[in-house]
Design an enzyme around this catalytic site. Structure first.
Site, PDB file in Angstrom:
ATOM      1  N   ASP A   1       8.284 -22.420  39.442  1.00  0.00           N
ATOM      2  CA  ASP A   1       9.079 -23.590  39.819  1.00  0.00           C
ATOM      3  C   ASP A   1       9.585 -23.518  41.253  1.00  0.00           C
ATOM      4  O   ASP A   1       9.535 -22.467  41.896  1.00  0.00           O
ATOM      5  CB  ASP A   1      10.255 -23.771  38.838  1.00  0.00           C
ATOM      6  CG  ASP A   1      10.903 -22.448  38.441  1.00  0.00           C
ATOM      7  OD1 ASP A   1      10.751 -21.475  39.198  1.00  0.00           O
ATOM      8  OD2 ASP A   1      11.534 -22.386  37.381  1.00  0.00           O
TER       9      ASP A   1
ATOM     10  N   GLU B   1      14.325 -27.619  30.906  1.00  0.00           N
ATOM     11  CA  GLU B   1      15.659 -27.652  30.310  1.00  0.00           C
ATOM     12  C   GLU B   1      15.572 -28.140  28.855  1.00  0.00           C
ATOM     13  O   GLU B   1      14.562 -28.737  28.457  1.00  0.00           O
ATOM     14  CB  GLU B   1      16.550 -28.592  31.123  1.00  0.00           C
ATOM     15  CG  GLU B   1      16.782 -28.150  32.572  1.00  0.00           C
ATOM     16  CD  GLU B   1      17.758 -26.980  32.709  1.00  0.00           C
ATOM     17  OE1 GLU B   1      17.823 -26.119  31.800  1.00  0.00           O
ATOM     18  OE2 GLU B   1      18.432 -26.917  33.752  1.00  0.00           O
TER      19      GLU B   1
ATOM     20  N   HIS C   1      16.214 -22.297  28.771  1.00  0.00           N
ATOM     21  CA  HIS C   1      15.074 -22.821  29.538  1.00  0.00           C
ATOM     22  C   HIS C   1      14.114 -21.705  29.948  1.00  0.00           C
ATOM     23  O   HIS C   1      14.522 -20.566  30.169  1.00  0.00           O
ATOM     24  CB  HIS C   1      15.510 -23.669  30.748  1.00  0.00           C
ATOM     25  CG  HIS C   1      16.181 -22.926  31.861  1.00  0.00           C
ATOM     26  ND1 HIS C   1      17.318 -23.378  32.504  1.00  0.00           N
ATOM     27  CD2 HIS C   1      15.855 -21.781  32.508  1.00  0.00           C
ATOM     28  CE1 HIS C   1      17.653 -22.546  33.456  1.00  0.00           C
ATOM     29  NE2 HIS C   1      16.786 -21.563  33.483  1.00  0.00           N
TER      30      HIS C   1
ATOM     31  N   ASP D   1      20.725 -21.516  28.740  1.00  0.00           N
ATOM     32  CA  ASP D   1      20.522 -22.640  27.807  1.00  0.00           C
ATOM     33  C   ASP D   1      19.136 -22.596  27.155  1.00  0.00           C
ATOM     34  O   ASP D   1      18.715 -23.549  26.517  1.00  0.00           O
ATOM     35  CB  ASP D   1      20.715 -23.981  28.534  1.00  0.00           C
ATOM     36  CG  ASP D   1      19.742 -24.180  29.695  1.00  0.00           C
ATOM     37  OD1 ASP D   1      18.859 -23.306  29.913  1.00  0.00           O
ATOM     38  OD2 ASP D   1      19.853 -25.207  30.384  1.00  0.00           O
TER      39      ASP D   1
HETATM   40  C1  F6R Z   1      13.020 -19.067  37.664  1.00  0.00           C
HETATM   41  C2  F6R Z   1      12.946 -19.597  36.325  1.00  0.00           C
HETATM   42  C3  F6R Z   1      14.140 -19.615  35.415  1.00  0.00           C
HETATM   43  C4  F6R Z   1      14.900 -18.296  35.384  1.00  0.00           C
HETATM   44  C5  F6R Z   1      16.143 -18.426  34.532  1.00  0.00           C
HETATM   45  C6  F6R Z   1      16.944 -17.150  34.489  1.00  0.00           C
HETATM   46  O1  F6R Z   1      11.763 -19.159  38.306  1.00  0.00           O
HETATM   47  O2  F6R Z   1      11.918 -20.037  35.964  1.00  0.00           O
HETATM   48  O3  F6R Z   1      13.709 -19.930  34.118  1.00  0.00           O
HETATM   49  O4  F6R Z   1      14.065 -17.287  34.890  1.00  0.00           O
HETATM   50  O5  F6R Z   1      16.949 -19.453  35.041  1.00  0.00           O
HETATM   51  O6  F6R Z   1      17.489 -16.894  35.738  1.00  0.00           O
HETATM   52  P1  F6R Z   1      18.190 -15.516  36.058  1.00  0.00           P
HETATM   53  O7  F6R Z   1      17.133 -14.481  35.978  1.00  0.00           O
HETATM   54  O8  F6R Z   1      18.701 -15.660  37.474  1.00  0.00           O
HETATM   55  O9  F6R Z   1      19.272 -15.313  35.061  1.00  0.00           O
END
Ligand code: F6R
Length: 268
Positions: free
Chosen positions: A67, A143, A138, A136
Protein backbone atom coordinates in the site's frame (compact mmCIF):
# COMPACT_ATOMS: atom_id res chain seq x y z
CA UNK A 1 -3.06 -21.80 9.43
CA UNK A 2 0.08 -22.40 11.37
CA UNK A 3 0.36 -20.26 14.49
CA UNK A 4 3.84 -19.76 15.88
CA UNK A 5 4.21 -17.99 19.19
CA UNK A 6 7.64 -16.69 20.13
CA UNK A 7 8.80 -14.94 23.31
CA UNK A 8 9.32 -11.66 21.45
CA UNK A 9 9.21 -9.95 18.07
CA UNK A 10 12.97 -10.29 17.57
CA UNK A 11 12.71 -14.08 17.67
CA UNK A 12 9.76 -14.07 15.27
CA UNK A 13 11.83 -11.88 12.93
CA UNK A 14 14.71 -14.38 13.00
CA UNK A 15 12.39 -17.25 12.10
CA UNK A 16 10.66 -15.34 9.31
CA UNK A 17 14.01 -14.16 7.89
CA UNK A 18 15.25 -17.76 7.88
CA UNK A 19 12.08 -18.81 6.07
CA UNK A 20 12.49 -16.10 3.43
CA UNK A 21 16.24 -16.79 3.03
CA UNK A 22 15.50 -20.47 2.43
CA UNK A 23 12.88 -19.57 -0.18
CA UNK A 24 15.38 -17.23 -1.90
CA UNK A 25 18.01 -19.95 -2.02
CA UNK A 26 15.49 -22.25 -3.71
CA UNK A 27 14.10 -19.57 -6.02
CA UNK A 28 16.53 -16.67 -6.53
CA UNK A 29 13.93 -14.74 -8.56
CA UNK A 30 11.44 -14.88 -5.71
CA UNK A 31 8.56 -12.39 -5.77
CA UNK A 32 8.15 -10.89 -2.32
CA UNK A 33 5.15 -8.96 -1.07
CA UNK A 34 6.19 -6.45 1.57
CA UNK A 35 4.52 -4.42 4.30
CA UNK A 36 5.39 -1.18 6.07
CA UNK A 37 4.74 -0.02 9.65
CA UNK A 38 6.56 -0.96 12.84
CA UNK A 39 5.91 -4.71 12.70
CA UNK A 40 8.25 -5.75 9.85
CA UNK A 41 11.16 -3.52 10.94
CA UNK A 42 12.94 -6.26 12.97
CA UNK A 43 12.47 -8.61 9.99
CA UNK A 44 14.01 -6.07 7.59
CA UNK A 45 16.97 -5.60 9.97
CA UNK A 46 17.45 -9.35 9.99
CA UNK A 47 17.30 -9.56 6.17
CA UNK A 48 19.85 -6.73 5.93
CA UNK A 49 22.10 -8.57 8.40
CA UNK A 50 21.84 -11.75 6.33
CA UNK A 51 22.64 -9.79 3.18
CA UNK A 52 25.75 -8.26 4.79
CA UNK A 53 27.00 -11.24 6.74
CA UNK A 54 25.85 -14.23 4.68
CA UNK A 55 25.65 -12.66 1.21
CA UNK A 56 21.88 -13.17 0.96
CA UNK A 57 21.36 -12.12 -2.66
CA UNK A 58 18.37 -9.99 -3.61
CA UNK A 59 19.64 -9.18 -7.13
CA UNK A 60 16.96 -11.27 -8.87
CA UNK A 61 14.18 -10.71 -6.34
CA UNK A 62 11.13 -8.60 -7.19
CA UNK A 63 9.17 -6.78 -4.48
CA UNK A 64 5.62 -5.47 -4.38
CA UNK A 65 4.44 -3.44 -1.42
CA UNK A 66 0.92 -3.64 -0.11
CA UNK A 67 0.00 0.00 0.00
CA UNK A 68 0.81 3.70 -0.22
CA UNK A 69 -0.87 6.89 0.94
CA UNK A 70 -2.79 8.79 -1.68
CA UNK A 71 -1.77 12.40 -2.31
CA UNK A 72 1.85 12.23 -1.15
CA UNK A 73 4.88 11.57 -3.31
CA UNK A 74 7.79 9.14 -2.89
CA UNK A 75 10.03 11.76 -1.26
CA UNK A 76 7.52 12.71 1.43
CA UNK A 77 9.01 11.57 4.77
CA UNK A 78 5.71 9.84 5.68
CA UNK A 79 5.40 7.97 2.38
CA UNK A 80 5.71 4.22 2.34
CA UNK A 81 8.20 4.44 -0.55
CA UNK A 82 10.46 6.51 1.69
CA UNK A 83 9.92 4.06 4.56
CA UNK A 84 10.94 1.11 2.41
CA UNK A 85 14.02 2.88 1.09
CA UNK A 86 15.19 3.76 4.62
CA UNK A 87 14.23 0.49 6.32
CA UNK A 88 15.25 -2.01 3.63
CA UNK A 89 15.87 -1.12 -0.01
CA UNK A 90 18.86 1.21 0.60
CA UNK A 91 20.71 -1.56 2.44
CA UNK A 92 20.35 -4.59 0.16
CA UNK A 93 21.11 -5.36 -3.49
CA UNK A 94 17.51 -5.34 -4.67
CA UNK A 95 17.50 -3.66 -8.06
CA UNK A 96 15.54 -0.36 -7.89
CA UNK A 97 13.63 -1.43 -11.01
CA UNK A 98 12.41 -4.50 -9.14
CA UNK A 99 10.78 -2.55 -6.28
CA UNK A 100 7.12 -1.65 -6.65
CA UNK A 101 4.81 0.46 -4.52
CA UNK A 102 1.58 2.07 -5.60
CA UNK A 103 2.13 5.69 -6.69
CA UNK A 104 0.31 8.06 -4.35
CA UNK A 105 0.43 10.78 -6.99
CA UNK A 106 -0.79 8.70 -9.96
CA UNK A 107 -2.81 11.01 -12.23
CA UNK A 108 -5.30 8.27 -13.13
CA UNK A 109 -5.61 6.23 -9.95
CA UNK A 110 -7.97 3.59 -11.30
CA UNK A 111 -5.73 2.88 -14.29
CA UNK A 112 -2.74 2.81 -11.94
CA UNK A 113 -4.43 0.22 -9.70
CA UNK A 114 -5.20 -1.97 -12.71
CA UNK A 115 -1.58 -1.61 -13.85
CA UNK A 116 -0.31 -2.60 -10.39
CA UNK A 117 -2.38 -5.79 -10.52
CA UNK A 118 -1.10 -6.47 -14.06
CA UNK A 119 2.51 -6.00 -12.90
CA UNK A 120 1.98 -8.53 -10.10
CA UNK A 121 0.51 -11.01 -12.59
CA UNK A 122 3.32 -10.38 -15.11
CA UNK A 123 5.92 -11.13 -12.43
CA UNK A 124 4.36 -14.58 -12.01
CA UNK A 125 2.47 -13.66 -8.82
CA UNK A 126 3.62 -13.10 -5.27
CA UNK A 127 5.44 -16.07 -3.75
CA UNK A 128 5.59 -14.83 -0.17
CA UNK A 129 3.51 -11.96 1.18
CA UNK A 130 4.60 -10.39 4.47
CA UNK A 131 1.67 -8.92 6.40
CA UNK A 132 1.15 -6.90 9.55
CA UNK A 133 -2.29 -6.46 11.09
CA UNK A 134 -3.99 -3.25 12.15
CA UNK A 135 -5.53 -2.94 15.60
CA UNK A 136 -8.86 -3.06 13.72
CA UNK A 137 -7.90 -6.24 11.85
CA UNK A 138 -6.90 -4.60 8.57
CA UNK A 139 -4.33 -6.24 6.28
CA UNK A 140 -2.78 -3.95 3.72
CA UNK A 141 -5.06 -0.97 4.20
CA UNK A 142 -8.20 -3.06 3.79
CA UNK A 143 -10.22 -1.55 6.58
CA UNK A 144 -13.20 -3.33 8.19
CA UNK A 145 -16.07 -3.66 5.69
CA UNK A 146 -13.62 -4.18 2.79
CA UNK A 147 -14.80 -6.77 0.32
CA UNK A 148 -12.99 -10.04 0.92
CA UNK A 149 -12.69 -10.30 -2.88
CA UNK A 150 -11.31 -6.76 -3.37
CA UNK A 151 -8.48 -5.90 -5.74
CA UNK A 152 -5.96 -3.03 -5.68
CA UNK A 153 -7.93 0.20 -5.27
CA UNK A 154 -8.28 3.31 -3.14
CA UNK A 155 -9.59 3.06 0.41
CA UNK A 156 -10.52 5.61 3.04
CA UNK A 157 -8.60 5.07 6.29
CA UNK A 158 -10.50 4.84 9.57
CA UNK A 159 -9.81 7.49 12.20
CA UNK A 160 -8.35 4.66 14.34
CA UNK A 161 -5.79 3.77 11.66
CA UNK A 162 -4.94 7.43 11.13
CA UNK A 163 -4.38 7.78 14.90
CA UNK A 164 -2.27 4.60 14.96
CA UNK A 165 -0.10 5.89 12.12
CA UNK A 166 0.21 9.50 13.31
CA UNK A 167 3.64 8.64 14.76
CA UNK A 168 5.10 8.58 11.24
CA UNK A 169 4.05 12.18 10.57
CA UNK A 170 5.07 15.50 12.11
CA UNK A 171 1.47 16.46 12.75
CA UNK A 172 -1.41 13.96 13.24
CA UNK A 173 -3.54 16.06 10.88
CA UNK A 174 -0.99 15.33 8.11
CA UNK A 175 -1.87 11.60 7.95
CA UNK A 176 -3.59 11.20 4.59
CA UNK A 177 -7.23 10.12 4.67
CA UNK A 178 -6.98 7.93 1.58
CA UNK A 179 -4.62 5.30 0.30
CA UNK A 180 -4.06 2.79 -2.48
CA UNK A 181 -3.94 -0.79 -1.25
CA UNK A 182 -3.75 -4.26 -2.68
CA UNK A 183 -7.15 -5.84 -2.14
CA UNK A 184 -7.88 -8.83 0.04
CA UNK A 185 -8.46 -10.83 -3.15
CA UNK A 186 -5.00 -9.75 -4.35
CA UNK A 187 -3.37 -10.78 -1.07
CA UNK A 188 -5.20 -14.11 -1.06
CA UNK A 189 -3.57 -15.02 -4.40
CA UNK A 190 -0.09 -14.93 -2.82
CA UNK A 191 1.28 -18.46 -2.58
CA UNK A 192 2.34 -18.04 1.04
CA UNK A 193 1.23 -15.41 3.56
CA UNK A 194 3.34 -14.62 6.62
CA UNK A 195 1.33 -12.57 9.11
CA UNK A 196 3.33 -10.95 11.90
CA UNK A 197 1.95 -9.29 15.01
CA UNK A 198 3.50 -8.04 18.21
CA UNK A 199 2.16 -6.29 21.29
CA UNK A 200 -0.97 -6.32 23.38
CA UNK A 201 -2.58 -3.70 21.13
CA UNK A 202 -2.95 -6.39 18.46
CA UNK A 203 -4.25 -9.21 20.70
CA UNK A 204 -7.94 -8.64 20.06
CA UNK A 205 -7.62 -8.28 16.28
CA UNK A 206 -5.38 -11.38 16.20
CA UNK A 207 -7.83 -13.49 18.23
CA UNK A 208 -10.70 -12.36 15.99
CA UNK A 209 -8.73 -13.08 12.82
CA UNK A 210 -7.54 -16.54 13.86
CA UNK A 211 -10.32 -17.88 16.05
CA UNK A 212 -13.33 -15.76 15.15
CA UNK A 213 -15.69 -15.99 12.18
CA UNK A 214 -14.58 -15.04 8.67
CA UNK A 215 -15.93 -11.54 8.36
CA UNK A 216 -15.26 -8.31 6.51
CA UNK A 217 -15.35 -6.65 9.94
CA UNK A 218 -11.98 -8.30 10.63
CA UNK A 219 -10.32 -8.38 7.19
CA UNK A 220 -7.41 -10.57 8.38
CA UNK A 221 -9.95 -13.33 9.10
CA UNK A 222 -10.07 -13.92 5.31
CA UNK A 223 -6.70 -15.65 5.75
CA UNK A 224 -8.58 -18.59 7.28
CA UNK A 225 -9.42 -19.42 3.66
CA UNK A 226 -5.81 -19.14 2.48
CA UNK A 227 -4.12 -22.51 1.92
CA UNK A 228 -0.67 -21.55 3.30
CA UNK A 229 -0.67 -18.85 5.95
CA UNK A 230 1.80 -18.85 8.81
CA UNK A 231 1.22 -16.48 11.71
CA UNK A 232 4.07 -15.27 13.93
CA UNK A 233 3.07 -13.74 17.25
CA UNK A 234 4.86 -12.54 20.33
CA UNK A 235 3.43 -13.45 23.74
CA UNK A 236 1.44 -10.22 24.06
CA UNK A 237 -0.19 -10.47 20.63
CA UNK A 238 -1.11 -14.11 21.40
CA UNK A 239 -2.61 -13.11 24.77
CA UNK A 240 -6.26 -13.57 23.78
CA UNK A 241 -6.00 -16.87 21.89
CA UNK A 242 -8.07 -19.72 23.27
CA UNK A 243 -6.16 -22.63 21.68
CA UNK A 244 -2.66 -21.43 22.59
CA UNK A 245 -1.52 -24.76 24.08
CA UNK A 246 -2.47 -26.59 20.88
CA UNK A 247 -0.57 -24.14 18.64
CA UNK A 248 2.54 -24.54 20.79
CA UNK A 249 2.29 -28.33 20.60
CA UNK A 250 1.92 -28.31 16.81
CA UNK A 251 4.93 -25.99 16.42
CA UNK A 252 7.11 -28.09 18.75
CA UNK A 253 6.33 -31.20 16.67
CA UNK A 254 6.74 -29.48 13.31
CA UNK A 255 9.34 -31.26 11.19
CA UNK A 256 9.74 -28.32 8.78
CA UNK A 257 10.73 -25.80 11.44
CA UNK A 258 12.97 -28.24 13.26
CA UNK A 259 14.79 -28.97 10.00
CA UNK A 260 15.03 -25.28 9.10
CA UNK A 261 16.64 -24.57 12.46
CA UNK A 262 19.30 -27.20 11.75
CA UNK A 263 19.86 -26.20 8.11
CA UNK A 264 20.09 -22.53 8.85
CA UNK A 265 22.93 -22.98 11.28
CA UNK A 266 21.95 -19.87 13.21
CA UNK A 267 20.36 -19.55 16.60
CA UNK A 268 16.77 -19.11 15.60
C1 F6R B 1 1.37 -1.52 6.04
C2 F6R B 1 0.16 -2.29 6.15
C3 F6R B 1 -0.65 -2.31 7.42
C4 F6R B 1 0.20 -2.53 8.67
C5 F6R B 1 -0.66 -2.43 9.91
C6 F6R B 1 0.13 -2.61 11.18
O1 F6R B 1 1.94 -1.68 4.75
O2 F6R B 1 -0.21 -2.89 5.21
O3 F6R B 1 -1.61 -3.33 7.33
O4 F6R B 1 0.82 -3.78 8.60
O5 F6R B 1 -1.29 -1.17 9.94
O6 F6R B 1 0.99 -1.54 11.35
P1 F6R B 1 2.11 -1.56 12.47
O7 F6R B 1 3.05 -2.65 12.09
O8 F6R B 1 2.78 -0.21 12.38
O9 F6R B 1 1.44 -1.81 13.77
Amino acid sequence: MEIIIQPDAAQSARLVAAFIARAMRRKPDLVLGLATGSTPVPLYRELIRRHREDGLDFSRVTAFNLDEYLGIGPDHPGSYRRFMQVQLFDHINLSPGHTHLPDGLAPDVEAHCRHYEAQIRASGGIDIQVLGIGSDGHIGFNEPSSSLASRTRTKTLTSRTRRDNARFFENPADVPVECITMGIGTIMESRICLLLAAGERKAEAVAGALEGPITAMNPASALQLHPDTRVFLDEAAAGKLKMRAYYDEVFARDVFWNKLRQEDGRTL
